[in-house]
Enzyme design. Structure first.
Site, PDB file in Angstrom:
ATOM      1  N   PRO A   2       0.763  -1.038   0.018  1.00 56.16           N
ATOM      2  CA  PRO A   2      -0.026   0.113  -0.197  1.00 56.16           C
ATOM      3  C   PRO A   2       0.838   1.379  -0.011  1.00 56.16           C
ATOM      4  CG  PRO A   2      -0.703  -1.506   1.962  1.00 56.16           C
ATOM      5  CD  PRO A   2       0.696  -1.968   1.193  1.00 56.16           C
ATOM      6  N   GLU A   3       0.553   2.452  -0.928  1.00 59.05           N
ATOM      7  CA  GLU A   3       1.124   3.480  -0.919  1.00 59.05           C
ATOM      8  C   GLU A   3       0.314   4.495  -0.363  1.00 59.05           C
ATOM      9  OE1 GLU A   3       3.493   4.020  -4.643  1.00 59.05           O
ATOM     10  OE2 GLU A   3       3.638   1.720  -4.853  1.00 59.05           O
ATOM     11  N   ARG A 112       2.482 -11.405   5.385  1.00 61.11           N
ATOM     12  CA  ARG A 112       4.167 -11.456   5.139  1.00 61.11           C
ATOM     13  C   ARG A 112       4.931 -11.057   6.520  1.00 61.11           C
ATOM     14  NH1 ARG A 112       5.806 -10.742  -0.230  1.00 61.11           N
ATOM     15  NH2 ARG A 112       8.162 -11.101   0.586  1.00 61.11           N
TER      16      ARG A 112
END
Ligand SMILES: [Zn+2]
Length: 274
Positions: A2-3, A112
């Site tokens: 996500p940016e 992750r």
């Protein structure tokens, strides 16, 4: 990962879902390393009974302003929130869950495990490491010019560095550089004033478009970006160069290529971005 547009979309959804004003009940941490600070025991006891007063964003951090202190969440690669009244068994990807006083559960999953939570008395300790917000009034042409002229780094890694400008990651840097017709390997201090101006315009432009389409979801697996309500973003169909190697440049028709720059897959048009 996500940016800025994806984090902003999540913040807007968390805000819209009546999380503000809720009191946090039981806190359960299933993966201790998700909690960067304080210790897990302190984290759970300090968060308990706190009221969520505001939810905002700084860079790629989700900022929960609490009745006492501030909770920062960085989603990194695969962090994801789900808010529901459904009491669930702990899933293999669940890292943290918060029970709220209105019967909702805020689940945090992170396949992750790179995401981090920080419970801080003073968030400025974390924020002082961060650069300019590209969608704020602080992002003036003058301030941007000053930053760029100080650096001999290649422009792509320069833009990825959160100490310069916050919120940009691999997708939106490639898109902004295409928009401004600048090769990602150019040295920052070699840009002309016309190029700096174009890039200064391109950065907020690509970010605002990403927000308007509620973020970019790549691929289709659960590891990809999903909003709080489980909706995929819509911006992936609007990308001009990112992951479009072998396809024609939407501006000139030249085949888009992919190179590796600063260990990142980098997409560009060899004709528009010389
Ligand atoms: Zn082109």
């Amino acid at each position: 990962m996500p940016e800025l547009p994806e984090v902003e979309t999540i913040v807007q959804e968390l805000r819209a879902s009546q999380l503000i004003g809720r009191k946090i009940g039981k806190v359960t941490v299933s993966w201790p390393r998700t909690i960067a600070t304080p210790s897990v025991d302190d984290f759970c006891s300090q968060l308990h009974n706190q009221v969520i007063l505001q939810i905002s964003r700084r860079g790629k951090f989700i900022v929960f302003t609490l009745s006492k202190g501030t909770l920062l969440v960085h989603l990194r690669m695969t962090g994801k929130f789900t808010l529901t009244k459904e009491k669930r068994a702990v899933s293999s990807h669940e890292r943290v869950r918060l029970e709220l006083d209105d019967g909702h559960f805020l689940y945090y999953e992170d396949q992750r495990k790179f995401g981090k939570w920080y419970l801080l008395t003073d968030p400025e300790l974390k924020f002082q490491e961060l650069g300019i917000e590209p969608l704020s009034k602080d992002f003036t042409l003058q301030a941007f010019q000053k930053l760029i002229k100080k650096s001999s780094q290649q422009i792509k890694p320069f833009l990825l560095n959160q100490r310069h400008i916050v919120g940009l990651g691999n997708i939106y840097v490639d898109e902004a550089l295409w928009e401004a017709k600048i090769h990602p390997a150019r040295k920052a201090d070699s840009l002309t004033s016309v190029e700096i101006k174009a890039l200064h315009r391109a950065i907020p432009h690509v970010l605002k478009q990403g927000i308007a389409h509620m973020g970019t979801s790549l691929g289709s697996t659960q590891a990809n970006y999903y909003s709080v309500s489980g909706r995929r973003g819509g911006h992936q169909t609007q990308l001009k160069v990112f992951r479009r190697e072998t396809l024609p440049c939407p501006r000139c028709g030249t085949t888009i290529i992919k190179i590796t720059l600063a260990q990142r897959g980098t997409h560009l048009c060899p004709n528009c971005q010389k």
